[in-house]
Design a protein around this motif. Structure first.
Motif, PDB file in Angstrom:
ATOM      1  N   TYR A 147       0.835  -1.280  -0.013  1.00 13.99           N
ATOM      2  CA  TYR A 147       0.043  -0.078   0.021  1.00 13.99           C
ATOM      3  C   TYR A 147       0.968   1.047  -0.093  1.00 13.99           C
ATOM      4  O   TYR A 147       0.479   2.282  -0.773  1.00 13.99           O
ATOM      5  CB  TYR A 147      -0.828   0.117   0.942  1.00 13.99           C
ATOM      6  N   CYS A 173      -0.294   3.873   3.942  1.00 14.64           N
ATOM      7  CA  CYS A 173      -0.734   4.568   2.807  1.00 14.64           C
ATOM      8  C   CYS A 173      -0.556   6.025   2.808  1.00 14.64           C
ATOM      9  O   CYS A 173      -0.152   6.749   1.992  1.00 14.64           O
ATOM     10  CB  CYS A 173      -2.555   4.538   2.932  1.00 14.64           C
ATOM     11  N   ARG A 208      -6.239  11.952   2.916  1.00 10.91           N
ATOM     12  CA  ARG A 208      -7.364  10.923   2.314  1.00 10.91           C
ATOM     13  C   ARG A 208      -6.733   9.534   2.300  1.00 10.91           C
ATOM     14  O   ARG A 208      -7.378   8.477   2.654  1.00 10.91           O
ATOM     15  CB  ARG A 208      -7.571  11.586   0.920  1.00 10.91           C
ATOM     16  N   LYS A 259      -6.860   8.174   5.578  1.00  9.96           N
ATOM     17  CA  LYS A 259      -8.460   7.589   6.041  1.00  9.96           C
ATOM     18  C   LYS A 259      -8.883   6.200   5.248  1.00  9.96           C
ATOM     19  O   LYS A 259      -9.252   5.376   5.813  1.00  9.96           O
ATOM     20  CB  LYS A 259      -9.325   8.610   5.639  1.00  9.96           C
ATOM     21  N   ILE A 260      -8.097   6.192   3.823  1.00 14.57           N
ATOM     22  CA  ILE A 260      -8.395   4.811   3.390  1.00 14.57           C
ATOM     23  C   ILE A 260      -7.779   3.749   3.970  1.00 14.57           C
ATOM     24  O   ILE A 260      -8.198   2.838   4.224  1.00 14.57           O
ATOM     25  CB  ILE A 260      -7.971   5.041   1.910  1.00 14.57           C
ATOM     26  N   GLN A 273     -16.410   2.139   2.920  1.00 15.25           N
ATOM     27  CA  GLN A 273     -16.021   3.382   2.986  1.00 15.25           C
ATOM     28  C   GLN A 273     -14.456   3.468   2.393  1.00 15.25           C
ATOM     29  O   GLN A 273     -14.241   4.451   1.816  1.00 15.25           O
ATOM     30  CB  GLN A 273     -15.691   3.594   4.571  1.00 15.25           C
ATOM     31  N   ALA A 274     -13.696   2.554   2.428  1.00 11.01           N
ATOM     32  CA  ALA A 274     -12.477   2.490   1.765  1.00 11.01           C
ATOM     33  C   ALA A 274     -12.629   2.618   0.382  1.00 11.01           C
ATOM     34  O   ALA A 274     -11.772   3.655  -0.340  1.00 11.01           O
ATOM     35  CB  ALA A 274     -11.844   1.366   2.157  1.00 11.01           C
ATOM     36  N   LEU A 309     -13.609   6.105  -0.826  1.00  9.88           N
ATOM     37  CA  LEU A 309     -12.416   7.048  -0.915  1.00  9.88           C
ATOM     38  C   LEU A 309     -11.609   6.888  -2.005  1.00  9.88           C
ATOM     39  O   LEU A 309     -10.977   7.581  -2.614  1.00  9.88           O
ATOM     40  CB  LEU A 309     -11.811   7.075   0.650  1.00  9.88           C
ATOM     41  N   LEU A 310     -11.280   5.557  -2.158  1.00  6.41           N
ATOM     42  CA  LEU A 310     -10.298   5.259  -3.449  1.00  6.41           C
ATOM     43  C   LEU A 310     -10.967   5.565  -4.663  1.00  6.41           C
ATOM     44  O   LEU A 310     -10.073   6.198  -5.536  1.00  6.41           O
ATOM     45  CB  LEU A 310     -10.227   3.627  -3.438  1.00  6.41           C
ATOM     46  N   ARG A 334      -4.916   3.734  -9.300  1.00  4.85           N
ATOM     47  CA  ARG A 334      -5.965   3.618  -8.641  1.00  4.85           C
ATOM     48  C   ARG A 334      -6.796   2.425  -8.760  1.00  4.85           C
ATOM     49  O   ARG A 334      -7.249   1.806  -7.923  1.00  4.85           O
ATOM     50  CB  ARG A 334      -7.004   4.948  -8.930  1.00  4.85           C
ATOM     51  N   THR A 336      -7.697  -4.142  -2.788  1.00  5.92           N
ATOM     52  CA  THR A 336      -8.651  -3.712  -1.642  1.00  5.92           C
ATOM     53  C   THR A 336      -9.816  -4.789  -1.627  1.00  5.92           C
ATOM     54  O   THR A 336     -10.258  -5.281  -0.782  1.00  5.92           O
ATOM     55  CB  THR A 336      -8.976  -2.131  -1.485  1.00  5.92           C
TER      56      THR A 336
END
Length: 329
Positions: free
Chosen positions: A57, A186, A202, A205-206, A300-301, A304-305, A314, A321
């Motif tokens: 990551y 990350c 961000r 958070k991911i 949630q992940a 955001l991704l 990406r 993920t």
């Protein structure tokens, strides 16, 4: 230097393989200690089949901007070294006999060697960071992260056999114990590659959401698997007083009256009791509710991704993920 064998997971990600190989090689190169027992213990742990998720990551988040790849590989190696150190100490605290289907370091070499091995790896972390970090920020962040991991472990230890543990307390524990290191991985990948502060925030958070989902799924597996599948006896954590989301959810139902007599045996819980607890928790819907919690963090992940720049990196992050958080073994 030992041959570097990557986890089969990375067969599907050939562009990541060379850098992950270099991560392992750099970790090996920084193990310079005269005590052969400690050296053997550390190398055994490093090459015992870990997935290298945290360095992966870090490396992926560093790809959104052109940067010195050798420096990013070094930071990824520091992160994996930190992770390995925490696993060694975790096994000591839990008196764990197995790690990744193999005898743990403390089981093979004794707790004295395991303590020294874990402590030495913390030294290696800072040795790598001091050489390769662009600023003291990374060192500061790693120090803060070690503190959060320790707090998570202490919280878990303090709550052993606590049948009144809440979901909030459980999530605090796994955030410190697991999710914070994903978040740091990350964040550092983004921050050290020169990305903006909002992008790095961000990324953090991911990583936090990924780490939360990852640990909850690990806890679920313990209630779905048999011993040979997870490399340790089922519900070993329960026998040691570590209560995770499936059990906590089950204790919130009428099945609590069936579970309490079993749990009150504490360290005397035998294999038959473990299977009974497993059956009751599943019947109480504890596993299903834990899956819902893991799904919420996964979503949630992924949300955001999907807000990251639309490019090949990406796409890889989303694919990895989804694969990681949709696992059953």
């Amino acid at each position: 230097m030992q041959a570097t064998q990557l986890h089969p997971l990375w067969h599907d990600y050939p562009t990541l393989q060379p850098e992950l190989q270099q991560v392992m090689q750099l970790m090996d190169a920084n193990i310079n200690i005269s005590d052969t027992a400690i050296t053997s213990a550390i190398l055994e742990m490093i090459h015992s089949g870990g997935k290298l998720l945290r360095p992966a990551y870090c490396l992926l988040f560093s790809q959104f901007k052109a940067t010195d790849r050798q420096r990013m590989i070094a930071l990824a190696a520091a992160l994996e070294t930190l992770h390995t150190a925490t696993l060694i100490h975790d096994d000591i605290l839990d008196d764990a006999k197995l790690r990744r289907h193999q005898a743990s370091i403390q089981e093979q070499f004794g707790k004295d060697v395991a303590v020294y091995a874990g402590d030495y790896l913390f030294v290696v972390v800072f040795k790598i960071l001091a050489q390769y970090s662009s600023s003291f920020k990374s060192i500061q962040l790693n120090s803060e992260n070690m503190e959060k991991i320790l707090i998570g472990e202490v919280q878990q230890k303090d709550r052993h056999y606590r049948i009144d543990i809440t979901m909030t307390q459980y999530q605090e524990q796994i955030q410190g114990k697991t999710a914070e290191l994903f978040a740091l991985s990350c964040f550092l990948g983004a921050y050290e590659s020169g990305q903006s502060a909002p992008f790095a925030a961000r990324a953090r958070k991911i990583g936090l959401a990924i780490g939360m989902a990852f640990q909850i799924l690990d806890d679920i597996l313990d209630y779905q698997a048999v011993s040979h599948e997870i490399g340790k006896p089922i519900l070993e954590d329960v026998a040691e007083g570590v209560y995770t989301s499936p059990l906590i959810f089950a204790l919130q139902t009428d099945y609590r009256t069936e579970l309490l007599p079993l749990l009150r045996q504490q360290g005397q819980i035998n294999a038959t009791d473990r299977h009974r607890i497993q059956t009751i928790v599943i019947a109480a819907g504890g596993v299903d509710r834990a899956k819902q919690l893991a799904t919420s963090y996964t979503n949630q992940a992924l949300h955001l991704l999907n807000k990251l720049p639309n490019n090949a990196t990406r796409t890889t992050l989303i694919r990895l993920t989804q694969q990681l958080l949709d696992r059953h073994n």
